[in-house]
Design a protein around this motif. Structure first.
Motif, PDB file in Angstrom:
ATOM      1  N   GLU A  37      16.158  51.170 -65.702  1.00 45.67           N
ATOM      2  CA  GLU A  37      15.624  50.284 -65.050  1.00 45.67           C
ATOM      3  C   GLU A  37      16.733  48.643 -64.664  1.00 45.67           C
ATOM      4  O   GLU A  37      17.575  49.113 -65.734  1.00 45.67           O
ATOM      5  CB  GLU A  37      14.954  49.594 -66.242  1.00 45.67           C
ATOM      6  N   ARG A  38      16.197  47.606 -64.413  1.00 45.29           N
ATOM      7  CA  ARG A  38      16.813  46.540 -64.147  1.00 45.29           C
ATOM      8  C   ARG A  38      16.149  45.421 -65.089  1.00 45.29           C
ATOM      9  O   ARG A  38      15.108  45.142 -64.869  1.00 45.29           O
ATOM     10  CB  ARG A  38      17.448  46.406 -62.622  1.00 45.29           C
ATOM     11  N   SER A  39      17.214  44.686 -65.469  1.00 50.12           N
ATOM     12  CA  SER A  39      16.129  43.141 -65.392  1.00 50.12           C
ATOM     13  C   SER A  39      16.079  42.368 -64.229  1.00 50.12           C
ATOM     14  O   SER A  39      16.334  42.716 -63.669  1.00 50.12           O
ATOM     15  CB  SER A  39      17.514  42.162 -65.789  1.00 50.12           C
ATOM     16  N   GLU A  40      14.820  42.035 -64.623  1.00 44.60           N
ATOM     17  CA  GLU A  40      14.528  40.567 -63.133  1.00 44.60           C
ATOM     18  C   GLU A  40      15.366  40.123 -62.479  1.00 44.60           C
ATOM     19  O   GLU A  40      14.947  40.274 -60.998  1.00 44.60           O
ATOM     20  CB  GLU A  40      13.050  40.364 -63.344  1.00 44.60           C
ATOM     21  N   ASP A  41      16.685  39.850 -62.570  1.00 47.66           N
ATOM     22  CA  ASP A  41      17.373  39.021 -62.084  1.00 47.66           C
ATOM     23  C   ASP A  41      18.334  40.328 -61.443  1.00 47.66           C
ATOM     24  O   ASP A  41      19.296  39.372 -61.190  1.00 47.66           O
ATOM     25  CB  ASP A  41      18.192  37.846 -62.566  1.00 47.66           C
ATOM     26  N   LYS A  49      17.157  39.913 -73.016  1.00 44.61           N
ATOM     27  CA  LYS A  49      17.626  40.936 -71.640  1.00 44.61           C
ATOM     28  C   LYS A  49      17.685  41.836 -71.602  1.00 44.61           C
ATOM     29  O   LYS A  49      16.818  43.360 -71.254  1.00 44.61           O
ATOM     30  CB  LYS A  49      18.207  39.762 -70.707  1.00 44.61           C
ATOM     31  N   THR A  71      15.425  45.356 -71.103  1.00 48.84           N
ATOM     32  CA  THR A  71      15.207  45.908 -69.907  1.00 48.84           C
ATOM     33  C   THR A  71      15.220  47.387 -70.561  1.00 48.84           C
ATOM     34  O   THR A  71      14.738  48.139 -69.939  1.00 48.84           O
ATOM     35  CB  THR A  71      17.238  46.107 -69.333  1.00 48.84           C
ATOM     36  N   ARG A  85      11.397  48.739 -71.224  1.00 50.02           N
ATOM     37  CA  ARG A  85      11.532  48.926 -70.467  1.00 50.02           C
ATOM     38  C   ARG A  85      11.404  50.428 -69.713  1.00 50.02           C
ATOM     39  O   ARG A  85      10.635  51.113 -69.095  1.00 50.02           O
ATOM     40  CB  ARG A  85      11.511  47.923 -68.617  1.00 50.02           C
TER      41      ARG A  85
END
Length: 137
Positions: free
Chosen positions: A45-49, A83, A87, A90
């Motif tokens: 998974e990657r952070s939103e940014d 963050k 991450t 999720r």
């Protein structure tokens, strides 16, 4: 005549036993493959940014965390911690879903897969079946 009825009953019981034992053997052999696939399962998974990437295993255990260089420009340690935590959370949730889906393909409906997903204990999962088979029930 009673002897014929006994033979017929014994044949029917033996056929049922063979059927159940065959199902048990298929389940046991499938669990070896399942265990291997679970050990190899990775969720990313990657952070939103896109600055934080987390990789977890089947149980949601953290395998790795990577950062892009731009994450260090902000210099806000608390924000970075949040963050990373979000991450990884999720990724862990996605791993649970992937694990459930994988397990569902190997276990019959109504099996104690929920307990297995919690404990990851194959012995507990098959303990009752092993006991029944060893007694010849």
């Amino acid at each position: 005549m009673a002897e014929n009825a006994d033979r017929d009953a014994n044949r029917a019981l033996r056929a049922r036993f063979d059927e159940v034992y065959g199902q048990y053997q298929r389940l046991r052999s499938g669990l070896d493959e399942l265990q291997t696939r679970l050990a190899e399962l990775r969720v990313t998974e990657r952070s939103e940014d896109g600055q934080v990437t987390a990789v977890v295993g089947a149980r949601g255990e953290l395998i790795s965390v990577e950062f892009t260089p731009s994450v260090f420009q902000d210099r806000d340690a608390k924000a970075l911690g949040r963050k990373v935590t979000a991450t990884v959370g999720r990724a862990s949730a996605a791993a649970v879903d992937a694990t459930r889906e994988l397990v569902a393909g190997y276990l019959p409906p109504g099996s104690p897969s929920v307990e297995f997903l919690r404990t990851h204990d194959f012995g507990a999962l098959l303990g009752r079946a092993d006991a029944v088979m060893s007694r010849g029930e």
